[in-house]
Design an enzyme around this catalytic site. Structure first.
Site, short mmCIF file in Angstrom:
data_model
loop_
_atom_site.label_atom_id
_atom_site.label_comp_id
_atom_site.label_asym_id
_atom_site.label_seq_id
_atom_site.Cartn_x
_atom_site.Cartn_y
_atom_site.Cartn_z
CB CYS A 7 -4.28 0.23 5.68
SG CYS A 7 -5.33 1.36 4.74
NE ARG A 13 -1.49 2.63 7.02
CZ ARG A 13 -1.68 1.98 8.15
NH1 ARG A 13 -0.66 1.39 8.74
NH2 ARG A 13 -2.88 1.91 8.70
CG ASP A 118 -2.12 5.42 9.43
OD1 ASP A 118 -2.20 6.18 8.44
OD2 ASP A 118 -3.10 4.85 9.93
P1 4NP Z 1 -4.84 4.34 6.47
O1 4NP Z 1 -4.81 5.67 7.35
O2 4NP Z 1 -5.14 3.21 7.43
O3 4NP Z 1 -3.47 4.25 5.90
O4 4NP Z 1 -5.92 4.55 5.44
C1 4NP Z 1 -5.89 6.07 8.14
C2 4NP Z 1 -6.86 6.91 7.64
C3 4NP Z 1 -7.91 7.33 8.44
C4 4NP Z 1 -7.98 6.88 9.75
C5 4NP Z 1 -7.02 6.04 10.25
C6 4NP Z 1 -5.98 5.63 9.45
N1 4NP Z 1 -9.03 7.32 10.58
O5 4NP Z 1 -8.99 7.03 11.79
O6 4NP Z 1 -9.98 7.95 10.11
#
Ligand code: 4NP
Length: 145
Positions: A7, A13, A118
């Site tokens: 991800c 995720r 997300d």
């Molecule tokens: P993930 O969610 O891709 O599902 O882990 C996110 C967590 C943090 C960030 C973006 C997506 N971020 O920009 O810090």
């Protein structure tokens, strides 16, 4: 078989998908090695988001020992299958270079289709975990055939 869940941040995720796939594969007696990574570098070394951890723990998945890491070029050869949570993650993985791993969008392989929303942006950790559980069952049905 070695699977990498991918991800953006590797704190919501993909760590959830990693734990769900690992747990469900073990319950079926399937020999599956599962890891996860992010395309971004913001959360390297960090544990999964506390909200994701809490919702997962309530359903029997322990994310507490997982730590964020960023995908590296070697992953494209080390893994058999890379499961990208959304289209951007898939495009970013393909842009890293050539490899031997098959790359698919997680929900496409599950026969559901689309992106895993997300929860870092939507706040819907429960809904995302439900979707990940459904998709994991479908993918494991497919892999055990
Ligand atoms: P993930 O969610 O891709 O599902 O882990 C996110 C967590 C943090 C960030 C973006 C997506 N971020 O920009 O810090």
């Amino acid at each position: 078989m070695k699977v990498l869940c991918l991800c953006l941040g590797n704190i919501c995720r993909s760590p959830a998908a990693e734990a769900v796939l690992r747990t469900k594969a073990a319950l079926r007696g399937l020999d599956l090695s599962v890891d996860s990574a992010g395309t971004g570098n913001w959360h390297i070394g960090a544990p999964p988001d506390a909200r994701m951890q809490r919702v997962a723990r309530e359903r029997g998945y322990d994310l507490s020992g997982l730590r964020g890491r960023q995908i590296v070029r070697a992953d494209l050869k080390r893994f058999d299958l890379i499961l990208a949570m959304d289209a951007r993650n898939l495009a970013d993985a393909r842009a890293i270079g050539a490899g031997t791993a098959r790359m698919e969008r997680f929900l496409d392989l599950a026969g559901i289709g689309g992106d895993v929303p997300d929860p870092w942006f939507t706040g819907d950790f429960e809904g995302v975990l439900t979707l990940i559980e459904r998709a994991s069952d479908a993918i494991l049905d497919d892999l055990s055939r």
